[in-house]
Scaffold this active site. Sequence first.
Site, PDB file in Angstrom:
ATOM      1  N   SER A 189      -3.271  -0.856  15.106  1.00 19.05           N
ATOM      2  CA  SER A 189      -3.928   0.360  15.588  1.00 19.05           C
ATOM      3  C   SER A 189      -4.296   0.184  17.056  1.00 19.05           C
ATOM      4  O   SER A 189      -4.622  -0.934  17.481  1.00 19.05           O
ATOM      5  CB  SER A 189      -5.207   0.606  14.783  1.00 19.05           C
ATOM      6  OG  SER A 189      -5.966   1.640  15.376  1.00 19.05           O
TER       7      SER A 189
ATOM      8  N   TYR B 147     -13.146  -2.886  11.754  1.00 17.89           N
ATOM      9  CA  TYR B 147     -11.739  -2.468  11.802  1.00 17.89           C
ATOM     10  C   TYR B 147     -11.088  -2.909  13.113  1.00 17.89           C
ATOM     11  O   TYR B 147     -10.004  -3.495  13.121  1.00 17.89           O
ATOM     12  CB  TYR B 147     -11.671  -0.944  11.661  1.00 17.89           C
ATOM     13  CG  TYR B 147     -10.276  -0.374  11.590  1.00 17.89           C
ATOM     14  CD1 TYR B 147      -9.534  -0.434  10.412  1.00 17.89           C
ATOM     15  CD2 TYR B 147      -9.698   0.249  12.697  1.00 17.89           C
ATOM     16  CE1 TYR B 147      -8.258   0.107  10.339  1.00 17.89           C
ATOM     17  CE2 TYR B 147      -8.428   0.786  12.628  1.00 17.89           C
ATOM     18  CZ  TYR B 147      -7.714   0.723  11.450  1.00 17.89           C
ATOM     19  OH  TYR B 147      -6.448   1.259  11.385  1.00 17.89           O
TER      20      TYR B 147
ATOM     21  N   GLY C 289       0.829  -1.211   0.000  1.00 19.38           N
ATOM     22  CA  GLY C 289       0.000   0.000   0.000  1.00 19.38           C
ATOM     23  C   GLY C 289       0.854   1.248   0.000  1.00 19.38           C
ATOM     24  O   GLY C 289       0.608   2.196   0.757  1.00 19.38           O
ATOM     25  N   ALA C 290       1.868   1.248  -0.883  1.00 19.89           N
ATOM     26  CA  ALA C 290       2.875   2.322  -0.847  1.00 19.89           C
ATOM     27  C   ALA C 290       2.511   3.509  -1.734  1.00 19.89           C
ATOM     28  O   ALA C 290       3.313   4.419  -1.897  1.00 19.89           O
ATOM     29  CB  ALA C 290       4.235   1.754  -1.264  1.00 19.89           C
ATOM     30  N   ASN C 291       1.302   3.513  -2.300  1.00 18.41           N
ATOM     31  CA  ASN C 291       0.947   4.584  -3.236  1.00 18.41           C
ATOM     32  C   ASN C 291       0.416   5.840  -2.570  1.00 18.41           C
ATOM     33  O   ASN C 291       0.438   6.918  -3.159  1.00 18.41           O
ATOM     34  CB  ASN C 291      -0.098   4.072  -4.249  1.00 18.41           C
ATOM     35  CG  ASN C 291      -1.325   3.515  -3.579  1.00 18.41           C
ATOM     36  OD1 ASN C 291      -1.219   2.646  -2.718  1.00 18.41           O
ATOM     37  ND2 ASN C 291      -2.496   3.994  -3.931  1.00 18.41           N
TER      38      ASN C 291
ATOM     39  N   GLY D 160       1.830   4.556   3.857  1.00 17.11           N
ATOM     40  CA  GLY D 160       2.678   3.701   3.018  1.00 17.11           C
ATOM     41  C   GLY D 160       3.576   4.507   2.107  1.00 17.11           C
ATOM     42  O   GLY D 160       4.765   4.209   1.971  1.00 17.11           O
TER      43      GLY D 160
HETATM   44  N1  LIG Z   1      -4.402   7.034   9.462  1.00 17.62           N
HETATM   45  C1  LIG Z   1      -4.511   6.678  10.732  1.00 17.62           C
HETATM   46  O1  LIG Z   1      -4.824   7.495  11.615  1.00 17.62           O
HETATM   47  C2  LIG Z   1      -4.214   5.247  11.141  1.00 17.62           C
HETATM   48  C3  LIG Z   1      -4.284   4.944  12.525  1.00 17.62           C
HETATM   49  C4  LIG Z   1      -3.999   3.648  12.940  1.00 17.62           C
HETATM   50  C5  LIG Z   1      -3.625   2.703  11.989  1.00 17.62           C
HETATM   51  N2  LIG Z   1      -3.572   3.014  10.665  1.00 17.62           N
HETATM   52  C6  LIG Z   1      -3.175   1.963   9.722  1.00 17.62           C
HETATM   53  O2  LIG Z   1      -2.111   2.429   8.898  1.00 17.62           O
HETATM   54  C7  LIG Z   1      -2.143   1.756   7.630  1.00 17.62           C
HETATM   55  C8  LIG Z   1      -2.112   2.805   6.522  1.00 17.62           C
HETATM   56  O3  LIG Z   1      -3.248   3.629   6.670  1.00 17.62           O
HETATM   57  P1  LIG Z   1      -3.427   5.050   5.945  1.00 17.62           P
HETATM   58  O4  LIG Z   1      -3.921   5.998   6.959  1.00 17.62           O
HETATM   59  O5  LIG Z   1      -2.218   5.367   5.155  1.00 17.62           O
HETATM   60  O6  LIG Z   1      -4.653   4.683   4.985  1.00 17.62           O
HETATM   61  P2  LIG Z   1      -5.016   5.174   3.515  1.00 17.62           P
HETATM   62  O7  LIG Z   1      -4.478   6.518   3.253  1.00 17.62           O
HETATM   63  O8  LIG Z   1      -6.460   4.923   3.384  1.00 17.62           O
HETATM   64  O9  LIG Z   1      -4.188   4.142   2.589  1.00 17.62           O
HETATM   65  C9  LIG Z   1      -4.507   2.790   2.600  1.00 17.62           C
HETATM   66  C10 LIG Z   1      -3.551   2.038   1.711  1.00 17.62           C
HETATM   67  O10 LIG Z   1      -3.917   0.653   1.714  1.00 17.62           O
HETATM   68  C11 LIG Z   1      -4.064   0.231   0.366  1.00 17.62           C
HETATM   69  N3  LIG Z   1      -5.030  -0.852   0.193  1.00 17.62           N
HETATM   70  C12 LIG Z   1      -6.339  -0.877   0.523  1.00 17.62           C
HETATM   71  N4  LIG Z   1      -6.909  -2.027   0.123  1.00 17.62           N
HETATM   72  C13 LIG Z   1      -5.922  -2.759  -0.472  1.00 17.62           C
HETATM   73  C14 LIG Z   1      -5.875  -4.018  -1.094  1.00 17.62           C
HETATM   74  N5  LIG Z   1      -6.963  -4.812  -1.219  1.00 17.62           N
HETATM   75  N6  LIG Z   1      -4.692  -4.458  -1.591  1.00 17.62           N
HETATM   76  C15 LIG Z   1      -3.597  -3.687  -1.500  1.00 17.62           C
HETATM   77  N7  LIG Z   1      -3.571  -2.465  -0.945  1.00 17.62           N
HETATM   78  C16 LIG Z   1      -4.727  -2.009  -0.431  1.00 17.62           C
HETATM   79  C17 LIG Z   1      -4.529   1.474  -0.378  1.00 17.62           C
HETATM   80  O11 LIG Z   1      -4.358   1.295  -1.766  1.00 17.62           O
HETATM   81  P3  LIG Z   1      -5.425   1.898  -2.844  1.00 17.62           P
HETATM   82  O12 LIG Z   1      -4.989   3.322  -3.106  1.00 17.62           O
HETATM   83  O13 LIG Z   1      -5.279   1.017  -4.024  1.00 17.62           O
HETATM   84  O14 LIG Z   1      -6.792   1.838  -2.204  1.00 17.62           O
HETATM   85  C18 LIG Z   1      -3.598   2.515   0.247  1.00 17.62           C
HETATM   86  O15 LIG Z   1      -2.331   2.434  -0.332  1.00 17.62           O
HETATM   87  C19 LIG Z   1      -3.401   0.905   7.635  1.00 17.62           C
HETATM   88  O16 LIG Z   1      -3.097  -0.429   7.975  1.00 17.62           O
HETATM   89  C20 LIG Z   1      -4.247   1.546   8.729  1.00 17.62           C
HETATM   90  O17 LIG Z   1      -5.168   0.632   9.292  1.00 17.62           O
HETATM   91  C21 LIG Z   1      -3.863   4.264  10.220  1.00 17.62           C
END
Ligand SMILES: NC(=O)c1ccc[n+]([C@@H]2O[C@H](COP(=O)([O-])OP(=O)(O)OC[C@H]3O[C@@H](n4cnc5c(N)ncnc54)[C@H](OP(=O)(O)O)[C@@H]3O)[C@@H](O)[C@H]2O)c1
Length: 208
Positions: A118, A134, A7-9, A13
Amino acid sequence: MNILITGANRGIGRALLLEAQRRGYTTIATMRNPVESAYYLDLSEKDSIDKFADELVETVDILINNAGVLYKDNFGNLDYENFIKTFKVNTLGALFLTEALYKRGKLRQGGKVVNISSVLGSIELTSGTNSFSYSLSKAALNMVTKLLSNKLKGISVISVHPGWVKTEMGGKEAPVLPNDSAKGILNVIEEINDTGVFVDYTGKLLPW
Ligand SMILES: NC(=O)c1ccc[n+]([C@@H]2O[C@H](COP(=O)([O-])OP(=O)(O)OC[C@H]3O[C@@H](n4cnc5c(N)ncnc54)[C@H](OP(=O)(O)O)[C@@H]3O)[C@@H](O)[C@H]2O)c1
């Protein structure tokens, strides 16, 4: 030393990818819509996981299971399909990718597996959630961390809470910038010697 980030896009990530490159790691990025030299990987598809593991040439030093999804749901308004979709990515995606690489001898001894979890998955800290699916998926991911920390000898397996981060998932109100979260997570990865622990991006130990 190389580092694989799912999920590095975008979001955390992408910040992890850029920070890892800044620190001189060889990076392996996976995305659902790959750009440049990234690999295609859809973590909700077992076939995609196996195909990616077959194609990958490198042996991985640090695997960061970062990709995740969050659907808002609550008791009285639960959506069965959302649970399936969430578990596929957040829990099974991380577990099966780790196993696929391990079985092919592509996880390096002395390396690290980092599951981005999380605090919403902490059973001890929870007082409620705005997403049952979640929270359950991240509690189960923490169990993956604990089980794999016993199974994978010579490889450290940890869960890391990245903070509440300003991303599509975290929302605009979130206080932590992706870049600061990524720096913290990489500091934790570089400094930690433990396995089977749950920490946040500042290195603070969290209860399961
Ligand atoms: N943001 C927060 O406050 C927070 C807090 C606690 C934990 N986290 C955790 O941190 C991690 C990153 O979260 P984020 O905030 O960066 O979320 P985000 O901005 O929504 O990004 C999510 C990433 O996961 C990818 N993804 C989703 N479904 C996928 C699939 N089926 N196969 C491959 N890749 C997939 C997305 O790719 P697409 O662009 O293709 O959808 C995107 O790259 C997650 O595990 C999240 O649960 C985040």
